[in-house]
Design a protein around this motif. Structure first.
Motif, short mmCIF file in Angstrom:
data_model
loop_
_atom_site.label_atom_id
_atom_site.label_comp_id
_atom_site.label_asym_id
_atom_site.label_seq_id
_atom_site.Cartn_x
_atom_site.Cartn_y
_atom_site.Cartn_z
N SER A 181 2.13 0.28 1.82
CA SER A 181 3.36 -0.21 1.39
C SER A 181 4.54 0.60 1.50
N LYS A 182 5.99 -0.08 1.30
CA LYS A 182 7.10 0.85 1.26
C LYS A 182 6.94 2.10 0.27
N TYR A 193 -7.95 4.19 2.56
CA TYR A 193 -7.39 5.24 1.54
C TYR A 193 -8.34 6.19 1.02
N TYR A 194 -8.02 7.49 1.16
CA TYR A 194 -9.27 8.39 0.75
C TYR A 194 -8.37 9.52 0.12
N GLY A 195 -6.91 9.61 0.13
CA GLY A 195 -6.32 10.57 -0.27
C GLY A 195 -6.38 10.99 -1.77
N ASP A 196 -6.10 12.25 -1.96
CA ASP A 196 -5.84 12.95 -3.28
C ASP A 196 -4.22 12.84 -3.29
N LYS A 219 -6.19 1.33 -6.93
CA LYS A 219 -4.90 0.69 -6.43
C LYS A 219 -4.50 1.24 -5.14
N GLY A 220 -4.86 2.27 -4.84
CA GLY A 220 -4.18 2.44 -3.38
C GLY A 220 -4.95 2.03 -2.36
N ALA A 221 -6.28 1.59 -2.62
CA ALA A 221 -6.95 0.55 -1.62
C ALA A 221 -6.26 -0.75 -1.80
N VAL A 222 -6.09 -1.21 -2.93
CA VAL A 222 -5.41 -2.66 -2.83
C VAL A 222 -3.94 -2.69 -2.27
N ASP A 223 -3.33 -1.78 -2.10
CA ASP A 223 -1.93 -1.43 -1.72
C ASP A 223 -1.81 -1.96 -0.33
#
Length: 440
Positions: free
Chosen positions: A286-287, A335-338, A346-350
């Protein structure tokens, strides 16, 4: 003694899960029909022993059925993320993957359990894990989640990524050369490529993941063809990491089932994908996430703004062109970032918000993460729809997901997995009171 106790606890967990679950009747304000990409109002969902029995506006309530009123919520099938890496936690730095891969195997599995739980709490009930998981650590995590099904999504795994020499890299630093042998299965020639698939089959993977290209090398046409042929003979699908158009086209021509990323796909390759039924997993952002990531690599001001804007324009254009050509889209976050401010689930759903920001209607976006994803993994007979006969994997979002997508998507009220209330926990009196005001 500790081993015996652990075994007994696992057996108890499996036994309790296997017992007939309660009957539930969920009443919702809106229900997303993934088969037809529509939203239905004032619906009810009857779940018995973990299976959806009926869906409709005025269902008959069997005896001993608990009713949960969620009139201000939107129900969807459990979300599915078809591109995860639960066993890697990479910091946003040049040597991030190298450092993350130095984490001991048992610690990576422990971290994976934590990340699985965060994914589940975000509404993701099924994941497909695609490598960067050591030598089959994903199978270990898969077994843990199968035994303790309330703590994470159902997991499908690929084992080590099958790749050309160098894995996803070309010439890592000498001190980091361990990364290639630890994280990948490098192949040299068609015979070796077939042998790699055999190894994965013997281990019991659910899908084959190939890396078509790194900075300098690609899988040769005869290598990818051998991989696809052997995998398909055993009923396994093949999906390909392909960031360049040429390597993606080679993969499609060889018969792969899916393309991961595909950042620079040409119209002709997209047309070929549509003709051959090859799906695309756009691992977009996302933005808001793009801005955070750009800041994380040290960019500021106009440079950062231009970089993020140009990247978003490119991936939005690619997604719109793929949709226009009739390519099947499957949701995958990668999504696998720190990364500060972005929690793992939520990073995955982003990624779903990213698709919507590209101009894709909500009904289509949700289909990417439900019905399309289930079809891609060959499990559409079990999950992906809220329909009689399907496993009761259901997410209830607070509010109107159709008209307030960006807000409701990150506001999960209740998650049901195989008919069990898994988040928030159903065994707390406070949680039961809040969720079940209409129970009887």
């Amino acid at each position: 003694m500790r081993h015996i106790l652990t075994t007994l606890l696992v057996l108890l967990s499996v036994s309790l899960w296997a017992q007939p679950s309660q009957k539930w009747l969920f009443k919702v304000g809106k229900l997303y029909d993934a088969e037809h990409k529509t939203f239905l109002t004032n619906q009810q969902i009857l779940v018995v022993n973990g299976i959806i029995q009926a869906v409709g506006p005025n269902l008959t309530k069997p005896v001993n059925t608990k009713v949960i009123n969620l009139g201000q919520c939107t129900a969807t099938p459990g979300l599915m993320d078809m591109h995860t890496h639960l066993l890697i936690h990479q910091k946003q730095r040049k040597d991030g993957l190298e450092m993350a891969s130095k984490v001991p195997a048992n610690e990576r599995v422990r971290q994976g359990l934590v990340f699985a739980k965060l994914n589940l709490e975000a509404g993701i009930t099924t994941v497909r894990d695609l490598g960067n998981s050591g030598q089959y650590l994903d199978l270990q995590l898969q077994k843990r989640l199968a035994h303790e099904r309330t703590i994470g999504p159902t997991m499908y795994v690929s084992g080590p990524i099958i790749s050309p020499p160098g894995g996803q890299f070309y010439k890592p630093a000498a001190a980091d050369s361990f990364l290639i042998d630890q994280e990948y299965r490098v192949v040299k020639g068609a015979v070796d490529a077939k042998a790699a698939v055999e190894e994965h089959i013997q281990r019991g993977v659910n899908v084959i993941k190939v890396c078509m290209n790194n900075d300098k090398r690609v899988l040769a046409p005869e290598e990818i063809k051998a991989i696809v042929e052997r995998a398909h003979q055993q009923g396994l699908s093949v999906t390909a990491h392909a960031t360049y158009d040429e390597s993606a086209r080679d993969a499609v021509l060889a018969g792969v089932d899916g393309i991961e990323h595909g950042y620079s796909l040409s119209d002709s390759t997209l047309q070929l994908m549509a003709q051959r039924g090859t799906y695309l997993v756009p691992t977009d952002v996302s933005k808001k996430t793009a801005d955070i990531k750009v800041a994380g690599i040290g960019m500021v001001g106009k440079e950062a703004e231009d970089y993020a804007t140009n990247f978003l324009k490119a991936i939005h254009n690619r997604l719109r062109r793929a949709v226009a050509k009739g390519v099947t889209i499957v949701a995958g976050s990668d999504y696998y970032g720190d990364i500060a401010l972005i929690e793992r689930g939520k990073g995955a759903v982003d990624v779903l918000l990213a698709y919507h920001e590209a101009g894709v209607p909500v009904g289509d976006v949700l289909r990417y993460a439900t019905y399309n994803a289930a079809k891609a993994q060959g499990i559409a007979d079990k999950v992906g729809l809220i329909k009689a006969g399907q496993k009761a994997d259901i997410v209830f979002f607070s509010g109107d997901l159709e008209h307030n997508f960006a807000q409701s998507l990150f506001s999960v009220k209740l998650i049901v997995k195989e008919g069990h209330l898994v988040h928030p926990p159903a065994d707390t009196s406070a949680g039961r009171k809040n969720l079940s005001a209409g129970s009887r």
